[in-house]
Design an enzyme around this catalytic site. Structure first.
Site, PDB file in Angstrom:
ATOM      1  N   PHE A  74     -28.321  69.198 -56.034  1.00  0.00           N
ATOM      2  CA  PHE A  74     -27.659  69.644 -55.050  1.00  0.00           C
ATOM      3  C   PHE A  74     -26.071  69.190 -55.291  1.00  0.00           C
ATOM      4  O   PHE A  74     -25.289  69.983 -54.766  1.00  0.00           O
ATOM      5  CB  PHE A  74     -28.008  69.225 -53.898  1.00  0.00           C
ATOM      6  CG  PHE A  74     -27.683  67.651 -53.458  1.00  0.00           C
ATOM      7  CD1 PHE A  74     -26.548  67.032 -53.066  1.00  0.00           C
ATOM      8  CD2 PHE A  74     -28.928  66.843 -53.837  1.00  0.00           C
ATOM      9  CE1 PHE A  74     -26.518  65.780 -53.110  1.00  0.00           C
ATOM     10  CE2 PHE A  74     -28.615  65.425 -53.762  1.00  0.00           C
ATOM     11  CZ  PHE A  74     -27.638  65.098 -53.679  1.00  0.00           C
ATOM     12  N   ASP A 177     -39.079  68.821 -46.476  1.00  0.00           N
ATOM     13  CA  ASP A 177     -38.775  67.890 -47.918  1.00  0.00           C
ATOM     14  C   ASP A 177     -38.953  66.230 -47.416  1.00  0.00           C
ATOM     15  O   ASP A 177     -38.242  65.643 -47.750  1.00  0.00           O
ATOM     16  CB  ASP A 177     -37.778  68.243 -48.729  1.00  0.00           C
ATOM     17  CG  ASP A 177     -37.739  67.432 -49.959  1.00  0.00           C
ATOM     18  OD1 ASP A 177     -38.645  67.411 -50.398  1.00  0.00           O
ATOM     19  OD2 ASP A 177     -36.600  67.631 -50.648  1.00  0.00           O
TER      20      ASP A 177
END
Length: 283
Positions: A74, A177
């Site tokens: 990310f 997640d």
């Protein structure tokens, strides 16, 4: 139960962050963690305007010197100070899609709960999310071994409280997640963090396979329809890891495709030690 709450007192509610930012009129359907069609630049501008009360200038953040708090696909997380408050700044990679980024920001503006990491604001250039600064993650804590059952119970209540809140929102937010790396440790307990692939759900989600393999529910692995129950499955795996102090399926020499298939077909679950269960019940 009383012994647990006396040793690990439950925190009072945090100061409210203000009302959720309305999504009506944005021109974009953000539900289910995706857009229904490719958004135009006008759509993105409207959504950004809706969020402007939470937009901050990047040059008002003073970053600390030293190593980052973490990094991944990310981007990077670094510590710093904003408005005289210690903060963690999640800076996304330049290639991150505008609408994907603004969707995550929109979702975080809806959340205000003591068991979820506190959101302060965001920057568009570069794209970053500014949050409360906490210490280590639950994963870091588990590297030292299993946790005492009373502390596991306290932590389990913390995470369950945060999940119940997310799942009671309208539309519901499914984290998708949940794992020890995405659960942070504060002085008063745990906080759920990282809503990068979370989704707003009404009914069941489409078959989007996402998350981390060893914490993923079978229906998610198989890209079948699923709901917030997928988070509950992940929560159970996290609880197992807290009590055992080991990663799920650690006994496998190689966590390969065969193991993923067995989990997806509900043929495998982490093994509970009879000795551990008996000692936990005694405590």
């Amino acid at each position: 139960m009383n012994a647990v709450t006396e040793e690990f007192p439950m925190p009072s509610a945090v100061e409210p962050l203000g009302p959720p930012i309305p999504q009506e009129g944005s021109g974009i359907d953000l539900k289910l963690g995706r857009t229904r069609s490719k958004p135009s630049q006008e759509d993105i501008s409207k959504l950004r305007k809706n969020l402007q009360i939470k937009e901050i200038q990047h040059d008002t953040i003073t970053f600390d010197h030293g190593p980052s708090l973490g990094a991944g696909s990310f981007g990077e997380v670094r510590s710093g100070t904003w408005a005289n408050v210690p903060v963690a700044v999640k800076t996304l990679r330049p290639a991150t899609n505008d609408i994907k980024f603004l969707r995550e920001v929109t979702m975080m503006t809806r959340v205000n709960h003591p068991r979820i990491v506190r959101f302060y604001g965001f920057c568009m250039s570069p794209k970053c999310i500014v949050m409360e600064l906490l210490g280590s993650s639950l994963k870091d804590k588990l590297k030292k071994g299993q946790l005492p059952p009373p502390l596991c119970l306290k932590y389990a209540l913390d995470v369950a409280s945060g999940l119940c809140y997310l799942h009671a929102l309208k539309p519901r937010i499914v984290h998708r997640d949940l794992k020890p790396e995405n659960i942070l440790v504060a002085s008063d307990g745990l906080r759920i963090a990282d809503f990068g692939i979370s989704a707003e759900v009404e009914g069941t989600d489409f078959g989007t396979r996402c998350g981390s393999n060893w914490y993923m529910a079978p229906e998610v692995m198989l890209a079948q329809e699923y709901s917030e129950k997928a988070d509950i499955f992940s929560f159970g795996i996290v609880l197992w890891e807290m009590l055992n102090g080991k990663e799920p399926y650690h006994e496998e020499q190689k966590k390969g495709l065969k193991l993923q298939i067995d989990i997806a077909q509900r043929k495998r679950r982490p093994i509970w030690s009879k000795k551990l269960v008996q000692s936990s019940l005694r405590e």
